[in-house]
Write a protein that holds these residues in place. Structure first.
Motif, PDB file in Angstrom:
ATOM      1  N   GLN A 103       0.742  -0.984   0.154  1.00  0.00           N
ATOM      2  CA  GLN A 103       0.156  -0.236   0.065  1.00  0.00           C
ATOM      3  C   GLN A 103       0.901   1.171   0.073  1.00  0.00           C
ATOM      4  OE1 GLN A 103      -3.204   0.327   2.906  1.00  0.00           O
ATOM      5  NE2 GLN A 103      -3.078   2.620   2.856  1.00  0.00           N
ATOM      6  N   GLN A 104       0.915   2.062  -1.196  1.00  0.00           N
ATOM      7  CA  GLN A 104       1.737   3.297  -1.028  1.00  0.00           C
ATOM      8  C   GLN A 104       0.859   4.374  -2.115  1.00  0.00           C
ATOM      9  OE1 GLN A 104       5.286   1.289  -2.476  1.00  0.00           O
ATOM     10  NE2 GLN A 104       5.406   2.808  -4.106  1.00  0.00           N
ATOM     11  N   TRP A 105       1.503   5.602  -2.087  1.00  0.00           N
ATOM     12  CA  TRP A 105       1.092   6.590  -2.800  1.00  0.00           C
ATOM     13  C   TRP A 105       2.003   6.508  -4.092  1.00  0.00           C
ATOM     14  CZ3 TRP A 105      -2.750   9.908  -2.307  1.00  0.00           C
ATOM     15  CH2 TRP A 105      -3.235  10.057  -1.146  1.00  0.00           C
ATOM     16  N   TYR A 106       1.375   6.638  -5.361  1.00  0.00           N
ATOM     17  CA  TYR A 106       2.135   6.458  -6.607  1.00  0.00           C
ATOM     18  C   TYR A 106       2.054   7.906  -7.424  1.00  0.00           C
ATOM     19  CZ  TYR A 106       2.387   1.602  -5.887  1.00  0.00           C
ATOM     20  OH  TYR A 106       2.588   0.305  -5.246  1.00  0.00           O
ATOM     21  N   GLN A 107       3.067   8.579  -7.781  1.00  0.00           N
ATOM     22  CA  GLN A 107       3.167   9.721  -8.628  1.00  0.00           C
ATOM     23  C   GLN A 107       2.376   9.438  -9.814  1.00  0.00           C
ATOM     24  OE1 GLN A 107       7.006  11.368  -8.733  1.00  0.00           O
ATOM     25  NE2 GLN A 107       6.524  12.784  -6.940  1.00  0.00           N
ATOM     26  N   ILE A 108       1.396  10.430 -10.368  1.00  0.00           N
ATOM     27  CA  ILE A 108       0.819  10.337 -11.676  1.00  0.00           C
ATOM     28  C   ILE A 108       1.703  11.573 -12.398  1.00  0.00           C
ATOM     29  CG2 ILE A 108      -1.061  10.944 -12.945  1.00  0.00           C
ATOM     30  CD1 ILE A 108      -1.395   8.651 -11.089  1.00  0.00           C
ATOM     31  N   GLY A 109       2.415  10.923 -13.566  1.00  0.00           N
ATOM     32  CA  GLY A 109       3.441  11.857 -14.228  1.00  0.00           C
ATOM     33  C   GLY A 109       4.710  11.616 -13.826  1.00  0.00           C
ATOM     34  N   GLU A 110       5.705  12.195 -14.149  1.00  0.00           N
ATOM     35  CA  GLU A 110       7.295  12.390 -13.991  1.00  0.00           C
ATOM     36  C   GLU A 110       7.899  13.581 -13.931  1.00  0.00           C
ATOM     37  OE1 GLU A 110       9.379   9.657 -16.400  1.00  0.00           O
ATOM     38  OE2 GLU A 110       7.963   7.772 -15.779  1.00  0.00           O
ATOM     39  N   GLY A 111       8.922  13.791 -13.093  1.00  0.00           N
ATOM     40  CA  GLY A 111       9.665  15.043 -13.048  1.00  0.00           C
ATOM     41  C   GLY A 111       8.707  16.326 -13.117  1.00  0.00           C
ATOM     42  N   SER A 112       9.014  17.267 -14.045  1.00  0.00           N
ATOM     43  CA  SER A 112       8.342  18.492 -13.964  1.00  0.00           C
ATOM     44  C   SER A 112       6.804  18.368 -14.416  1.00  0.00           C
ATOM     45  CB  SER A 112       8.918  19.295 -15.012  1.00  0.00           C
ATOM     46  OG  SER A 112       8.831  19.146 -16.311  1.00  0.00           O
ATOM     47  N   LYS A 113       6.596  17.237 -14.880  1.00  0.00           N
ATOM     48  CA  LYS A 113       5.092  16.795 -15.267  1.00  0.00           C
ATOM     49  C   LYS A 113       4.281  16.032 -14.305  1.00  0.00           C
ATOM     50  CE  LYS A 113       6.020  17.456 -20.232  1.00  0.00           C
ATOM     51  NZ  LYS A 113       5.428  17.605 -21.389  1.00  0.00           N
ATOM     52  N   VAL A 114       4.766  16.222 -12.830  1.00  0.00           N
ATOM     53  CA  VAL A 114       3.853  15.390 -11.882  1.00  0.00           C
ATOM     54  C   VAL A 114       2.560  16.195 -11.719  1.00  0.00           C
ATOM     55  CG1 VAL A 114       3.665  14.795  -9.518  1.00  0.00           C
ATOM     56  CG2 VAL A 114       5.803  14.501 -10.724  1.00  0.00           C
ATOM     57  N   ARG A 115       1.597  15.196 -11.696  1.00  0.00           N
ATOM     58  CA  ARG A 115       0.043  15.966 -11.959  1.00  0.00           C
ATOM     59  C   ARG A 115      -0.702  15.426 -10.751  1.00  0.00           C
ATOM     60  NH1 ARG A 115      -0.420  18.543 -16.611  1.00  0.00           N
ATOM     61  NH2 ARG A 115      -2.596  18.100 -16.923  1.00  0.00           N
ATOM     62  N   GLY A 116      -0.124  14.882  -9.675  1.00  0.00           N
ATOM     63  CA  GLY A 116      -0.760  14.455  -8.267  1.00  0.00           C
ATOM     64  C   GLY A 116      -0.112  13.079  -7.918  1.00  0.00           C
ATOM     65  N   SER A 117      -0.909  12.719  -7.146  1.00  0.00           N
ATOM     66  CA  SER A 117      -0.752  11.256  -6.593  1.00  0.00           C
ATOM     67  C   SER A 117      -1.855  10.277  -6.200  1.00  0.00           C
ATOM     68  CB  SER A 117       0.235  11.242  -5.169  1.00  0.00           C
ATOM     69  OG  SER A 117       1.183  12.003  -5.458  1.00  0.00           O
TER      70      SER A 117
END
Length: 126
Positions: A103-117
């Motif tokens: 169970q964990q948080w996963y970033q949506i997008g990468e680097g400068s394009k992270v758009r949430g978790s």
């Protein structure tokens, strides 16, 4: 050898607003394993209307998976004409097959394009 796994989409946070600074998202999440044309599996959460900030989903889906598979997670904003693609991530299932539960948080997008978790709980079913 494939096993049944449970995928729980718990919540999302810090989702980028697709409808401008004052607009609110109508997010939903599509989770899939494999390629849809080759017998892949796909599930979609319910759309959460007029959301800003944290979004509760609390939905579960069952898949047949192998340890070499990866879970694809795509977040969309439901719109009248065309749904906006907020972002996505891929989760290798190898660690799940080794530990039995994650169970964990996963970033949506990468680097400068992270758009949430998105917080996801994965478990192997007996």
């Amino acid at each position: 050898m494939s096993k049944r796994i449970n995928v729980e989409i718990l919540r999302a946070k810090d989702l980028k607003r697709e409808d401008g600074v004052l607009g609110k998202n109508d997010p939903y999440i599509v989770v899939s394993i494999g390629h849809s044309l080759l017998g892949g599996q796909k599930h979609k959460t319910a759309t959460q209307k007029n959301q800003s900030g944290d979004v509760e989903f609390n939905e579960s889906f069952t898949f047949d998976a192998k340890d070499s598979d990866e879970l694809k997670v795509k977040v969309f904003d439901d719109d009248l004409v065309s749904d906006d693609d907020i972002g996505s991530t891929k989760i290798p299932l190898k660690n799940l097959f080794e530990s039995g539960r994650i169970q964990q948080w996963y970033q949506i997008g990468e680097g400068s394009k992270v758009r949430g978790s998105v917080e996801i709980r994965l478990s192997i079913l007996a």
